[in-house]
Design an enzyme around this catalytic site. Structure first.
Site, PDB file in Angstrom:
ATOM      1  N   ARG A 146       0.724  -0.841  -0.144  1.00  0.00           N
ATOM      2  CA  ARG A 146       0.325   0.106  -0.099  1.00  0.00           C
ATOM      3  C   ARG A 146       0.833   1.475  -0.055  1.00  0.00           C
ATOM      4  O   ARG A 146       2.406   0.991   0.599  1.00  0.00           O
ATOM      5  CB  ARG A 146      -0.894   0.217   1.722  1.00  0.00           C
ATOM      6  CG  ARG A 146      -0.626  -0.845   2.729  1.00  0.00           C
ATOM      7  CD  ARG A 146       0.334  -0.091   2.984  1.00  0.00           C
ATOM      8  NE  ARG A 146       0.208   1.350   3.126  1.00  0.00           N
ATOM      9  CZ  ARG A 146       1.594   2.249   3.443  1.00  0.00           C
ATOM     10  NH1 ARG A 146       2.736   1.943   3.840  1.00  0.00           N
ATOM     11  NH2 ARG A 146       0.802   3.398   4.045  1.00  0.00           N
ATOM     12  N   GLY A 147       0.374   2.668   0.260  1.00  0.00           N
ATOM     13  CA  GLY A 147       1.212   3.345  -0.229  1.00  0.00           C
ATOM     14  C   GLY A 147       1.052   3.998  -1.907  1.00  0.00           C
ATOM     15  O   GLY A 147       0.869   2.860  -2.327  1.00  0.00           O
ATOM     16  N   ALA A 148       0.685   5.019  -2.515  1.00  0.00           N
ATOM     17  CA  ALA A 148       0.845   5.471  -3.855  1.00  0.00           C
ATOM     18  C   ALA A 148       1.540   5.258  -4.547  1.00  0.00           C
ATOM     19  O   ALA A 148       1.530   4.259  -5.350  1.00  0.00           O
ATOM     20  CB  ALA A 148       0.232   6.859  -3.363  1.00  0.00           C
ATOM     21  N   LYS A 172      -4.249  10.073   3.892  1.00  0.00           N
ATOM     22  CA  LYS A 172      -5.058   9.069   4.562  1.00  0.00           C
ATOM     23  C   LYS A 172      -6.223   9.848   5.323  1.00  0.00           C
ATOM     24  O   LYS A 172      -5.748  10.542   6.033  1.00  0.00           O
ATOM     25  CB  LYS A 172      -3.710   8.002   5.424  1.00  0.00           C
ATOM     26  CG  LYS A 172      -4.403   7.055   6.295  1.00  0.00           C
ATOM     27  CD  LYS A 172      -5.976   6.314   5.997  1.00  0.00           C
ATOM     28  CE  LYS A 172      -4.493   5.413   4.668  1.00  0.00           C
ATOM     29  NZ  LYS A 172      -5.564   4.504   4.565  1.00  0.00           N
ATOM     30  N   ASP A 232      -2.300  11.199  -1.634  1.00  0.00           N
ATOM     31  CA  ASP A 232      -2.544   9.900  -3.099  1.00  0.00           C
ATOM     32  C   ASP A 232      -2.521  11.003  -3.821  1.00  0.00           C
ATOM     33  O   ASP A 232      -3.066  10.250  -4.665  1.00  0.00           O
ATOM     34  CB  ASP A 232      -3.939   9.215  -2.101  1.00  0.00           C
ATOM     35  CG  ASP A 232      -2.773   8.454  -1.042  1.00  0.00           C
ATOM     36  OD1 ASP A 232      -2.942   7.146  -1.061  1.00  0.00           O
ATOM     37  OD2 ASP A 232      -2.989   8.623  -0.047  1.00  0.00           O
ATOM     38  N   GLN A 275      -1.529   1.867  10.056  1.00  0.00           N
ATOM     39  CA  GLN A 275      -0.285   1.847   8.749  1.00  0.00           C
ATOM     40  C   GLN A 275       0.973   2.770  10.142  1.00  0.00           C
ATOM     41  O   GLN A 275       2.113   2.680   9.797  1.00  0.00           O
ATOM     42  CB  GLN A 275      -0.192   2.996   8.170  1.00  0.00           C
ATOM     43  CG  GLN A 275      -0.965   1.940   7.148  1.00  0.00           C
ATOM     44  CD  GLN A 275      -2.460   2.130   7.161  1.00  0.00           C
ATOM     45  OE1 GLN A 275      -3.043   2.678   7.938  1.00  0.00           O
ATOM     46  NE2 GLN A 275      -3.726   2.201   5.867  1.00  0.00           N
TER      47      GLN A 275
HETATM   48  O1  MRU Z   1      -4.416   3.154   2.392  1.00  0.00           O
HETATM   49  P1  MRU Z   1      -2.701   3.232   2.394  1.00  0.00           P
HETATM   50  O2  MRU Z   1      -2.153   2.367   3.496  1.00  0.00           O
HETATM   51  O3  MRU Z   1      -2.481   3.130   0.942  1.00  0.00           O
HETATM   52  O4  MRU Z   1      -3.085   4.635   2.487  1.00  0.00           O
HETATM   53  C1  MRU Z   1      -2.076   4.880   2.213  1.00  0.00           C
HETATM   54  C2  MRU Z   1      -1.436   6.824   2.547  1.00  0.00           C
HETATM   55  O5  MRU Z   1      -2.454   8.146   2.633  1.00  0.00           O
HETATM   56  C3  MRU Z   1      -0.208   7.598   2.845  1.00  0.00           C
HETATM   57  O6  MRU Z   1       0.447   8.728   3.172  1.00  0.00           O
HETATM   58  C4  MRU Z   1      -0.275   7.789   0.994  1.00  0.00           C
HETATM   59  O7  MRU Z   1       0.086   6.848  -0.037  1.00  0.00           O
HETATM   60  C5  MRU Z   1       1.530   8.723   0.265  1.00  0.00           C
HETATM   61  S1  MRU Z   1       2.495   6.987   0.681  1.00  0.00           S
HETATM   62  C6  MRU Z   1       4.075   8.149   0.238  1.00  0.00           C
END
Ligand code: MRU
Length: 301
Positions: free
Chosen positions: A4-6, A204, A193, A152
């Site tokens: 996960r994470g954009a 998030k 994201d 997270q």
């Molecule tokens: O649901 P997730 O864990 O994918 O959400 C991730 C986030 O909101 C992060 O802050 C965002 O993707 C940036 S990751 C460099």
């Protein structure tokens, strides 16, 4: 949510296109644009908010269409996925150097969710800035929110910072208001994201709440994100699709029921922070100041 994470969602999707093409070539020795579109459609539907997913899939499609007749198309696609991966790490290191200049010795930095190496190709965005400030010798403390319901912050951000020997304290999400009212942190750094052309930013769930507290108490809030997280096609946050997840992820934690089994539960995975609550954006092309509309547009030129 295994990854996960954009930025990492985009990278893994790119590898997914190469893997899908490999399977198709193995079964019918030819991969058509329709095949690639089908693969991309399946990957696109996994996480709707992170624009890096669309960005990576469009890039892979363009490479496929430019080389679709070559016999080693799988290698071409695999090499492109690797390039997307490698570039992400380089961009994170670059943006982190720019971001570290915004960090002062003695700062206490609040961060939300995980925007670290575990959310990217490596090094991280918001956590990359924190890493770079630490590596440059600045004495900093970090406050990490647990980031319910998927935790997270508690599970990933705390782990990364402890690995780096960076002083970190974990707080429940609902402590931000009280701690900001007592100036318990001097800066906020989060990832993103999707960033719209006017600067409205999806991240998030809970980021908007943190931004309101920071704004109220004159605490600067920085968004660290590579250009691949900026969406050149949407003018403001109203157009950002917000992922809604299964309420069971709120009612259960690691399989343990936390409430009455049949209660209705709501779970939005992201929210949008209006641009007016963001101090600067930190990208691999530098720190973006106001007017955001003008300078974000320049990112794409
Ligand atoms: O649901 P997730 O864990 O994918 O959400 C991730 C986030 O909101 C992060 O802050 C965002 O993707 C940036 S990751 C460099």
């Amino acid at each position: 949510m295994t990854v996960r994470g954009a930025p990492l969602i985009g990278i893994v999707a790119a590898y997914g296109v190469a893997l899908g093409a490999k399977e198709i070539m193995a079964s019918k020795a030819r991969c058509t644009p329709a095949d690639i579109n089908h693969i991309c459609l399946g990957l696109q539907e996994t996480r709707p908010t992170a624009v890096n997913l669309t960005w990576a899939l469009e890039r892979m499609k363009a490479v496929f269409n430019a080389h679709k007749e070559v016999p080693n198309i799988v290698d071409v696609l695999t090499n492109e996925a690797i390039s997307i991966h490698v570039e992400d790490v380089e961009n994170n290191r670059m943006l982190s150097l720019y971001g570290a200049e915004l960090i002062d010795d003695g700062d206490t930095i609040l961060t939300h969710c995980n925007a670290g190496a575990l959310a990217t190709g490596g090094y991280g965005t918001a956590l990359g800035v924190i890493r770079a400030a630490h590596e440059s010798g600045k004495k900093i403390r970090v406050i990490a929110t647990e980031t319910r319901p998927y935790m997270q912050g508690a599970r990933l951000t705390v782990w990364e910072l402890i690995q780096e020997g960076i002083d970190v304290e974990l707080i429940p999400d609902n402590h931000v208001g009280f701690i900001s009212s007592n100036k318990g942190f001097s800066k906020v750094i989060v990832g993103a994201d999707r960033v719209a052309l006017n600067g409205d930013t999806a991240n998030k769930i809970g980021t908007y709440m943190i931004a309101l507290c920071a704004h109220k108490h004159q605490i600067p809030l920085y968004v660290a994100a590579p250009v691949s997280t900026f969406d050149r096609y949407i003018k403001n946050g109203a157009y950002i699709p917000i992922e809604e997840r299964d309420g069971r992820e709120v009612k259960y934690l690691h399989g343990k029921l936390l409430t009455v089994r049949d209660v209705k539960a709501c779970y939005y995975s992201f929210d949008v922070t209006p641009a007016r609550y963001i101090t600067h954006f930190i990208t691999e092309k530098g720190v973006i100041e106001r007017p955001f509309k003008k300078y974000i547009k320049m990112l794409f030129s």
